[in-house]
Design an enzyme around this catalytic site. Structure first.
Site, PDB file in Angstrom:
ATOM      1  N   ARG A  69       0.839  -1.188   0.000  1.00 40.88           N
ATOM      2  CA  ARG A  69       0.000   0.000   0.000  1.00 40.88           C
ATOM      3  C   ARG A  69       0.883   1.251   0.000  1.00 40.88           C
ATOM      4  NH1 ARG A  69      -1.844   0.800   4.370  1.00 40.88           N
ATOM      5  NH2 ARG A  69      -1.167  -1.029   5.530  1.00 40.88           N
ATOM      6  N   TYR A 197      -1.403  -3.688  -7.075  1.00 42.12           N
ATOM      7  CA  TYR A 197      -1.074  -4.469  -5.886  1.00 42.12           C
ATOM      8  C   TYR A 197      -2.138  -4.401  -4.789  1.00 42.12           C
ATOM      9  CZ  TYR A 197       1.087  -6.676  -2.007  1.00 42.12           C
ATOM     10  OH  TYR A 197       1.315  -7.544  -0.982  1.00 42.12           O
ATOM     11  N   LYS A 206      -9.533  -2.531   1.622  1.00 43.95           N
ATOM     12  CA  LYS A 206      -9.269  -1.379   2.473  1.00 43.95           C
ATOM     13  C   LYS A 206     -10.052  -0.147   2.013  1.00 43.95           C
ATOM     14  CE  LYS A 206      -7.020  -3.774   5.222  1.00 43.95           C
ATOM     15  NZ  LYS A 206      -5.673  -4.144   5.383  1.00 43.95           N
ATOM     16  N   HIS A 226     -10.589  -2.428  11.384  1.00 42.55           N
ATOM     17  CA  HIS A 226      -9.478  -3.271  10.916  1.00 42.55           C
ATOM     18  C   HIS A 226      -9.242  -4.372  11.958  1.00 42.55           C
ATOM     19  CE1 HIS A 226      -5.013  -3.321   9.343  1.00 42.55           C
ATOM     20  NE2 HIS A 226      -5.748  -4.238   8.763  1.00 42.55           N
ATOM     21  N   SER A 248      -1.343  -3.441  10.300  1.00 44.65           N
ATOM     22  CA  SER A 248      -0.958  -4.359   9.226  1.00 44.65           C
ATOM     23  C   SER A 248       0.306  -5.138   9.606  1.00 44.65           C
ATOM     24  CB  SER A 248      -0.702  -3.570   7.951  1.00 44.65           C
ATOM     25  OG  SER A 248      -1.867  -2.868   7.597  1.00 44.65           O
ATOM     26  N   CYS A 250       0.807  -7.279  11.922  1.00 45.15           N
ATOM     27  CA  CYS A 250       1.056  -7.376  13.363  1.00 45.15           C
ATOM     28  C   CYS A 250       0.321  -8.558  13.995  1.00 45.15           C
ATOM     29  CB  CYS A 250       0.681  -6.073  14.060  1.00 45.15           C
ATOM     30  SG  CYS A 250       1.813  -4.730  13.664  1.00 45.15           S
ATOM     31  N   ASP A 277      -9.219  -9.829   9.004  1.00 43.28           N
ATOM     32  CA  ASP A 277      -8.720  -8.480   8.692  1.00 43.28           C
ATOM     33  C   ASP A 277      -9.735  -7.370   8.946  1.00 43.28           C
ATOM     34  OD1 ASP A 277      -6.346  -7.082   7.679  1.00 43.28           O
ATOM     35  OD2 ASP A 277      -7.569  -6.532   5.957  1.00 43.28           O
ATOM     36  N   ARG A 371       2.246 -12.179  -0.437  1.00 44.96           N
ATOM     37  CA  ARG A 371       0.946 -12.563   0.134  1.00 44.96           C
ATOM     38  C   ARG A 371       0.364 -13.792  -0.545  1.00 44.96           C
ATOM     39  NH1 ARG A 371      -1.520  -8.821   4.180  1.00 44.96           N
ATOM     40  NH2 ARG A 371       0.096  -7.273   4.399  1.00 44.96           N
TER      41      ARG A 371
HETATM   42  P1  GTP Z   1      -2.284  -7.676   7.505  1.00 45.83           P
HETATM   43  O1  GTP Z   1      -2.765  -8.747   6.592  1.00 45.83           O
HETATM   44  O2  GTP Z   1      -1.219  -6.833   6.885  1.00 45.83           O
HETATM   45  O3  GTP Z   1      -3.372  -6.828   8.059  1.00 45.83           O
HETATM   46  O4  GTP Z   1      -1.466  -8.410   8.696  1.00 45.83           O
HETATM   47  P2  GTP Z   1      -1.902  -9.270   9.979  1.00 45.83           P
HETATM   48  O5  GTP Z   1      -2.218  -8.354  11.108  1.00 45.83           O
HETATM   49  O6  GTP Z   1      -2.928 -10.263   9.602  1.00 45.83           O
HETATM   50  O7  GTP Z   1      -0.537  -9.996  10.373  1.00 45.83           O
HETATM   51  P3  GTP Z   1      -0.113 -11.542  10.290  1.00 45.83           P
HETATM   52  O8  GTP Z   1      -0.929 -12.425  11.161  1.00 45.83           O
HETATM   53  O9  GTP Z   1      -0.017 -11.910   8.853  1.00 45.83           O
HETATM   54  O10 GTP Z   1       1.351 -11.489  10.923  1.00 45.83           O
HETATM   55  C1  GTP Z   1       2.368 -10.676  10.403  1.00 45.83           C
HETATM   56  C2  GTP Z   1       3.705 -11.073  10.934  1.00 45.83           C
HETATM   57  O11 GTP Z   1       3.693 -11.073  12.373  1.00 45.83           O
HETATM   58  C3  GTP Z   1       4.132 -12.473  10.507  1.00 45.83           C
HETATM   59  O12 GTP Z   1       5.478 -12.433  10.082  1.00 45.83           O
HETATM   60  C4  GTP Z   1       3.990 -13.289  11.745  1.00 45.83           C
HETATM   61  O13 GTP Z   1       4.909 -14.355  11.793  1.00 45.83           O
HETATM   62  C5  GTP Z   1       4.225 -12.289  12.876  1.00 45.83           C
HETATM   63  N1  GTP Z   1       3.457 -12.680  14.099  1.00 45.83           N
HETATM   64  C6  GTP Z   1       2.136 -12.963  14.163  1.00 45.83           C
HETATM   65  N2  GTP Z   1       1.767 -13.318  15.428  1.00 45.83           N
HETATM   66  C7  GTP Z   1       2.900 -13.263  16.169  1.00 45.83           C
HETATM   67  C8  GTP Z   1       3.174 -13.511  17.558  1.00 45.83           C
HETATM   68  O14 GTP Z   1       2.302 -13.871  18.358  1.00 45.83           O
HETATM   69  N3  GTP Z   1       4.452 -13.320  17.967  1.00 45.83           N
HETATM   70  C9  GTP Z   1       5.438 -12.923  17.087  1.00 45.83           C
HETATM   71  N4  GTP Z   1       6.672 -12.770  17.574  1.00 45.83           N
HETATM   72  N5  GTP Z   1       5.222 -12.686  15.774  1.00 45.83           N
HETATM   73  C10 GTP Z   1       3.974 -12.850  15.327  1.00 45.83           C
HETATM   74  C1  SPV Z   2      -2.905  -4.530   5.283  1.00 49.06           C
HETATM   75  O1  SPV Z   2      -1.931  -3.888   4.834  1.00 49.06           O
HETATM   76  O2  SPV Z   2      -3.445  -4.251   6.375  1.00 49.06           O
HETATM   77  C2  SPV Z   2      -3.429  -5.665   4.511  1.00 49.06           C
HETATM   78  C3  SPV Z   2      -2.914  -5.897   3.165  1.00 49.06           C
HETATM   79  O3  SPV Z   2      -4.315  -6.368   4.992  1.00 49.06           O
HETATM   80  S1  SPV Z   2      -3.600  -4.837   2.004  1.00 49.06           S
HETATM   81  O4  SPV Z   2      -4.753  -5.510   1.378  1.00 49.06           O
HETATM   82  O5  SPV Z   2      -2.579  -4.587   0.970  1.00 49.06           O
HETATM   83  O6  SPV Z   2      -4.046  -3.625   2.621  1.00 49.06           O
HETATM   84 MN    MN Z   3      -4.866  -5.633   7.109  1.00 48.58          MN
END
Ligand code: GTP
Ligand code: SPV
Ligand code: MN
Length: 588
Positions: A69, A197, A206, A226, A248, A250, A277, A371
């Site tokens: 983004r 993208y 989003k 979110h 994002s 996290c 999400d 992704r």
């Molecule tokens: P978006 O799709 O961008 O909104 O991201 P998201 O909030 O769904 O994040 P996602 O679950 O994909 O995790 C992103 C990163 O954080 C990955 O590299 C995970 O391995 C890491 N992660 C997730 N949960 C944990 C946790 O409990 N501890 C740690 N250390 N890392 C974590």
């Molecule tokens: C985020 O960035 O929070 C995502 C991926 O979930 S995107 O669809 O690119 O916004």
């Molecule tokens: Mn997201």
């Protein structure tokens, strides 16, 4: 094709503007999608993967300048600048329409215009909303067909209503200098040019489900957030639902699909995924807050996803999935990314399509924001309520971010307004999900900084108002932080499946079954009340990450004071009061 006059009139406008060679209406049939996949493979837009190991799966690579983004090129084009607020970029709507139409004019020449009718939320649900996206990208069509409900059934649900959202996407030249992601909340209009993208172009996600929908929600007593949505089933078979807002990359997808530690599983605990999400929430007939996931798939971060960290996400990607910007193993025609396993392929192409040897390479094989787009129905723990048009009732709302220090593993807010305060002061280190530096600490209220479609001060006010609407049936509000680090920079808390131990405490608090330690910032668990059974983790370590350091929090309060100044008189009085009260408690 629809007979809806307002839709047809807009499509005519788009034809005149974009000059496509032909127009294809997406009907939602597998035959049509299969045709499009074949075309995309013939042009190199998609690579068909090993169909024995990964049936229905494809790889796509975006331009290296188009991998995340772009927050600095994202605009809220409200008529009045002040309505976009201090945290959004603003542009004048009339000038911006003109600029964008000039950029997009004739850009479909010699190309096909795809018209995607899509529903955010189960088709026909009273909580669902409908949009039409026009695009020149098959990749967008195929992704939207996974991420949303598309096709004729959506047109039927809309009938001749004028209540739908316009979305114009044109890939143009993927010129980063002319890339704009613009929202016109007063017109239900989204225009995205010069990107191909993810969140920039899958306009249901989003752009609509958060930026436009947050604005709709404010005006109609609902909330677009979110947030993931998950259900926690106890050994008696009762299920409690919670939502969680993390910025994002996290950990939303990971928490949403969590597998409880063995001891819990044996006793009959289980987690059900409703969404990973986005959550749309409103007061239900019983007075509680009910949530639906407006999406139909997962656009998840690939790196770090593996058999141990998130087996359910990995399982979800084994069929009907599109991978974007991961590495391609040339020996097996399968995909690889950092953190998948300890066996990177020797004969591979990296995310840019260049020869890459994972055994010797110093550069990454997959982009950090690579992704997978996977159908929700693939997920082994998808909730039986996933398609329920009424959604699920929410017991707790959890905020959280990446904080190396200061913020404890978990704490509970003192009240709804105090919970809104806790959400509003969230801060997190930036990630690869957006272009720009990573690891920089920034305020990201409710994980909505890049996604709120109007003035953030009014958004805080809307949160406070929802507390009044819900009264004593409002969910309890918590904050978590999985990311505290030790002196060497290692994460202290094991995270992932073990986060269930924290969820258990949260549910117990909602049920009034466990006491807590009242600190200046809120209620923190007593170390004995977080179950560490089966975990190589000492009570001392736990106490360390539960500790609330009032000196650090006094500094934090200064930062919050500074941040709050941005909102001027739009800052709800309740929140100013909460800040004062925090300072007072810290001074004691
Ligand atoms: P978006 O799709 O961008 O909104 O991201 P998201 O909030 O769904 O994040 P996602 O679950 O994909 O995790 C992103 C990163 O954080 C990955 O590299 C995970 O391995 C890491 N992660 C997730 N949960 C944990 C946790 O409990 N501890 C740690 N250390 N890392 C974590
Ligand atoms: C985020 O960035 O929070 C995502 C991926 O979930 S995107 O669809 O690119 O916004
Ligand atoms: Mn997201």
């Amino acid at each position: 094709m629809t007979t809806n006059k307002s839709v047809l009139a807009w499509i005519d406008e788009m034809k005149t503007l974009l000059s496509p060679e032909k127009v294809v209406w997406i009907d939602g049939s597998e035959e049509q999608l299969e045709e499009l996949r074949a075309i995309a493979c013939s042009t190199g837009e998609l690579t068909k993967l090993n169909q024995e190991e990964l049936p229905g799966c494809y790889l796509h690579r975006t331009k290296p300048n188009d991998v995340a983004r772009v927050e600095d090129r994202t605009f809220i084009c409200s008529r009045k600048e002040e309505d976009a607020g201090p945290t959004n970029n603003w542009k004048d709507p009339q000038e911006t329409y003109k600029m964008l139409f000039d950029i997009a004019r004739n850009s479909y020449k010699g190309r096909t215009m795809y018209v995607i009718p899509y529903s955010m939320g189960p088709v026909g649900s009273p909580l669902a909303e409908i949009g039409f996206e026009v695009t020149d990208s098959i990749y967008v069509v195929l992704n939207m067909s996974i991420m949303t409900r598309v096709g004729v059934k959506v047109e039927e649900a809309l009938g001749d209503s004028e209540n739908w959202i316009k979305g114009l996407h044109s890939s143009c030249d993927i010129d980063p200098e002319k890339r704009y992601i613009c929202h016109f909340p007063e017109d239900n209009y989204i225009i995205s040019v010069n990107s191909a993208y993810g969140g920039n172009v899958l306009l249901g996600k989003k752009c609509f489900a958060l930026r436009i929908a947050s604005y709709l929600g404010k005006n109609n007593e609902w909330m677009a957030e979110h947030m993931l949505i998950l259900g926690i089933e106890n050994p008696q078979g009762e299920i409690k639902y919670v939502t969680a807002a993390f910025p994002s990359a996290c950990g939303k997808t990971n928490l949403a699909m969590l597998i409880p530690p063995e001891g819990y599983r044996k006793n009959g605990y289980k987690v059900w995924t409703v969404g990973d999400d986005i959550a749309w929430m409103r007061k239900g007939p019983d007075g509680r807050l009910w949530a639906i996931n407006p999406e139909n798939g997962f656009f998840g971060v690939a790196p770090g996803t593996n058999e141990k960290s998130n087996p359910n996400a990995l399982a979800s990607t084994k069929k009907g999935t599109i991978f974007t910007n991961v590495a391609l193993n040339l020996d097996t025609n399968t995909v690889w990314w950092e953190g998948l396993d300890k066996n990177p392929p020797e004969h591979a192409l990296n995310w840019k399509g260049e020869p890459w040897n994972g055994k010797t390479a110093t550069e990454k094989g997959a982009h950090p924001n690579s992704r997978f787009t996977a159908p929700a129905k693939n997920c082994p723990c998808i909730s039986p309520e996933f398609d329920n048009p009424s959604g699920v009732p929410i017991s707790a709302i959890i905020f959280g971010g990446r904080r190396a220090q200061t913020t404890p593993l978990v704490y509970q807010s003192r009240s709804w307004d105090n919970g809104v305060f806790v959400g509003s002061i969230m801060a997190s280190e930036t990630t690869a999900a957006a272009a720009g530096a990573t690891g920089v600490l920034r305020r990201d209220p409710m994980a909505m900084l890049p996604f709120c479609g109007y003035h953030m001060g009014d958004y805080f006010g809307h949160w406070c108002d929802m507390g009044k609407v819900l009264g004593d049936k409002a969910p309890k509000i918590f904050n978590v932080n999985w990311f505290r680090v030790d002196d060497e920079g290692n994460f202290i808390w094991p995270g992932f499946g073990d986060n269930f131990r924290v969820l258990e405490w949260i549910i117990k608090r909602c049920e009034g079954k466990v006491d807590a330690n009242e600190t200046a910032i809120g209620y923190v668990p007593y170390a004995d009340d977080i179950n560490l059974e089966g975990l190589d983790f000492s009570k001392e370590q736990l106490e360390e990450i539960l500790y609330v350091d009032n000196e650090k929090w006094a500094k934090e309060a200064e930062g919050i004071t500074e941040f709050y100044k941005k909102f001027g008189d739009k800052l709800p009085k309740q929140l100013a009061k909460e800040l004062d009260a925090l300072k007072e408690r810290l001074a004691k």
